[in-house]
Design an enzyme around this catalytic site. Structure first.
Site, PDB file in Angstrom:
ATOM      1  N   CYS A 187       0.409  55.604  72.876  1.00  0.00           N
ATOM      2  CA  CYS A 187       1.372  54.498  72.382  1.00  0.00           C
ATOM      3  C   CYS A 187       2.481  54.141  73.367  1.00  0.00           C
ATOM      4  O   CYS A 187       3.311  53.110  73.223  1.00  0.00           O
ATOM      5  CB  CYS A 187       2.158  54.861  71.261  1.00  0.00           C
ATOM      6  SG  CYS A 187       1.009  55.316  69.903  1.00  0.00           S
ATOM      7  N   ILE A 223      -0.434  49.855  61.067  1.00  0.00           N
ATOM      8  CA  ILE A 223      -1.766  49.442  61.848  1.00  0.00           C
ATOM      9  C   ILE A 223      -1.856  48.177  62.104  1.00  0.00           C
ATOM     10  O   ILE A 223      -1.923  47.296  61.036  1.00  0.00           O
ATOM     11  CB  ILE A 223      -2.998  50.194  61.412  1.00  0.00           C
ATOM     12  CG1 ILE A 223      -2.961  51.608  61.529  1.00  0.00           C
ATOM     13  CG2 ILE A 223      -4.225  49.526  62.000  1.00  0.00           C
ATOM     14  CD1 ILE A 223      -4.111  52.561  60.726  1.00  0.00           C
ATOM     15  N   HIS A 255       2.934  47.811  65.001  1.00  0.00           N
ATOM     16  CA  HIS A 255       2.519  48.701  65.934  1.00  0.00           C
ATOM     17  C   HIS A 255       1.187  48.474  66.568  1.00  0.00           C
ATOM     18  O   HIS A 255       0.156  49.419  66.430  1.00  0.00           O
ATOM     19  CB  HIS A 255       2.762  50.116  65.620  1.00  0.00           C
ATOM     20  CG  HIS A 255       2.677  51.220  66.673  1.00  0.00           C
ATOM     21  ND1 HIS A 255       2.702  50.746  68.234  1.00  0.00           N
ATOM     22  CD2 HIS A 255       2.615  52.500  66.747  1.00  0.00           C
ATOM     23  CE1 HIS A 255       2.655  51.800  68.870  1.00  0.00           C
ATOM     24  NE2 HIS A 255       2.433  52.844  68.015  1.00  0.00           N
TER      25      HIS A 255
END
Lengths: 384, 100
Positions: A83, A208, A333
């Site tokens: 990430c 998601i 994200h």
């Protein structure tokens, strides 16, 4: 000195009509169009941030695919740090310019995640954890849930203390047209949402998402002279730590964040209290609390109490506003795009282009991007 | 496919940490699991500090709701971890159970 001189992001969300390539293309051409006074032939290199293309989409060697999309033959590199891929790509692009290898570089991040079932994506994401954690059946929410459980017990807080982070970030998301979620929520909504990994619930967690974002970095004075909206990169620091929580000394802080932050503040010659606006890595509510403490904005252990007054929410009394984009929680994200969007949001804030969510008189901004459960952290400080 | 070679390599490590006592440092209960563990959800996972100092992850088995707490005393045990297709070997690994 390297400047950030342009930003474009696609909508973040569940974008069924858009492929990975569509998103990449939109971000690249969107950036070039928004900067206007720059031609694609003036771009010397691209640093591309993406995590799961190889795992979910069987899509690797993306640099060459980007070359085809943009119609260029320049060096293009793909960077992966889970990430934190976006922050890491940004860091390397800055170093590439400083080394003299290039003057003008695009940092592009993209991720396509919603074509797959939640368990497929959950399995793909946990590839960024240790083998031992994977074999115990842990998930990323599970790892952060373990940190949350430890924190709540050690400092005597309740799940409610964490919920305020999500309430604040959804409020900010409601002001951002590009955010995945634009609905305001209450503490009650968070507490009544179902658990995904005790004590974390659906509304403690980032979603998601699909999306792509791009920023333009340049040290070329001929280009900078032509542009009005530009900010300077005062520091970009990366730190790493053991991937497994079992090998960490402390479970109530993220050491990589502390190390990167300490170096970044030193390089920028600034103190935490001088930052006006920050984008922090709130993949889960607990992560923003830990980040506020590890970055030096709050004392260790006080985050659970401090957040109850929502001092970091736009319009409230605090000197620092956090996650005006909505954060990972509400803005969404799309892993590879996240770190790039964080820098882009700070760019918008410092150049007074953040519209409804504009923080007044913002001079210094900070972006904090974390990979995995803290195995990588990138802290970037920007200023006008 | 589950790789028998990977499992064989890992088994050598697992042997060293079986039958060891320790204490739960932190825990969670997974409700949204990945593909390979979905069939087992919900299940608790604990991070345990063994009496010899090393820290090990594992699922908690043979537990009651009241056992889910930091500080619980546990012992490591060999259990089935996951299964693949009918042709795959069955993966065994370390789990923990409360010390009664």
């Amino acid at each position: 000195m390297v400047s950030v001189a342009g930003y474009y992001t696609t909508q973040f969300g569940e974008l069924w009509e858009k492929s990975f390539s569509d998103l990449v293309k939109e971000a690249l051409f969107g950036l070039l169009k928004s900067v206007q006074k720059i031609d694609k032939n003036e771009i010397d290199a691209i640093f591309f941030s993406n995590m799961l293309g190889g795992v979910l989409e069987n899509n690797l060697h993306t640099p060459s695919k980007i070359s085809e999309l943009l119609g260029v033959n320049i060096p293009i590199f793909r960077i992966e740090a889970a990430c934190a891929s976006g922050g890491a790509a940004f860091h390397l692009a800055k170093k590439y310019i400083e080394s003299g290898s290039a003057k003008t570089v695009i940092v592009l991040g993209a991720e396509k995640m919603t074509d797959y079932s939640p368990e497929e994506t959950t399995s793909a994401l946990i590839s960024a954890a240790s083998g031992e954690e994977q074999e115990a059946g842990l998930t990323f929410p599970g790892l952060y849930a373990m940190l949350a459980n430890f924190y709540l017990q050690k400092y005597h807080y309740k799940e409610e203390n964490l919920a305020y982070i999500a309430v604040k970030n959804h409020f900010h998301g409601s002001l951002n047209k590009k955010a995945h979620f634009r609905k305001r929520i209450t503490v009650k909504n968070v507490l009544e949402s179902p658990y995904i990994a005790f004590p974390l619930k659906v509304l403690d967690s980032s979603p998601i998402s699909d999306g792509a974002a791009a920023v333009l970095l340049t040290s070329d004075n001929n280009i900078l002279k032509k542009l009005t909206n530009k900010i300077e990169i005062l520091a970009s620091e990366v730190a790493t730590d053991s991937i497994s929580l079992a090998r960490r000394k402390d479970l109530d802080s993220i050491l990589a964040t502390k190390i990167a932050a300490e170096k970044a503040f030193k390089t920028a010659a600034l103190a935490p209290k001088e930052i006006n606006v920050a984008e922090l890595h709130d993949c889960f509510s607990i992560a923003e609390i830990l980040a506020m403490e590890d970055l030096g904005f709050w004392e260790k252990g006080t985050g659970g109490k401090n957040i109850l007054e929502l001092p970091t929410m736009l319009g409230n009394s605090g000197d620092l506003v956090v996650n005006t984009s909505g954060g990972l929680k509400a803005s969404g994200h799309p892993v590879g795009a996240t770190g790039v969007k964080q820098i882009g949001e700070i760019y918008l804030q410092l150049t007074n282009q953040a519209e409804e969510r504009q923080v007044k008189k913002a001079h210094y901004g900070l972006a904090h991007n974390v990979g995995g459960s803290g195995g990588t952290a990138v802290v970037t400080i920007l200023g006008i | 496919m589950i790789s028998p070679v990977k499992i064989w390599r890992r088994q050598k490590e697992i042997r060293r940490i079986l039958g060891k006592k320790g204490q739960v440092i932190t825990w969670t209960k997974i409700l949204a699991a990945g593909a390979e563990f979905k069939i087992q959800a919900p299940y608790p996972v604990v991070l345990v500090q063994l009496d010899d100092g090393q820290k090990v992850f594992g699922q908690l088995v043979d537990y009651h709701q009241k056992d889910l707490k930091i500080g619980l005393k546990v012992i490591s045990t060999l259990r089935k971890v996951r299964t693949g297709t009918r042709e795959d070997i069955i993966v065994y690994g370390v789990k923990f159970k409360p010390i009664k």
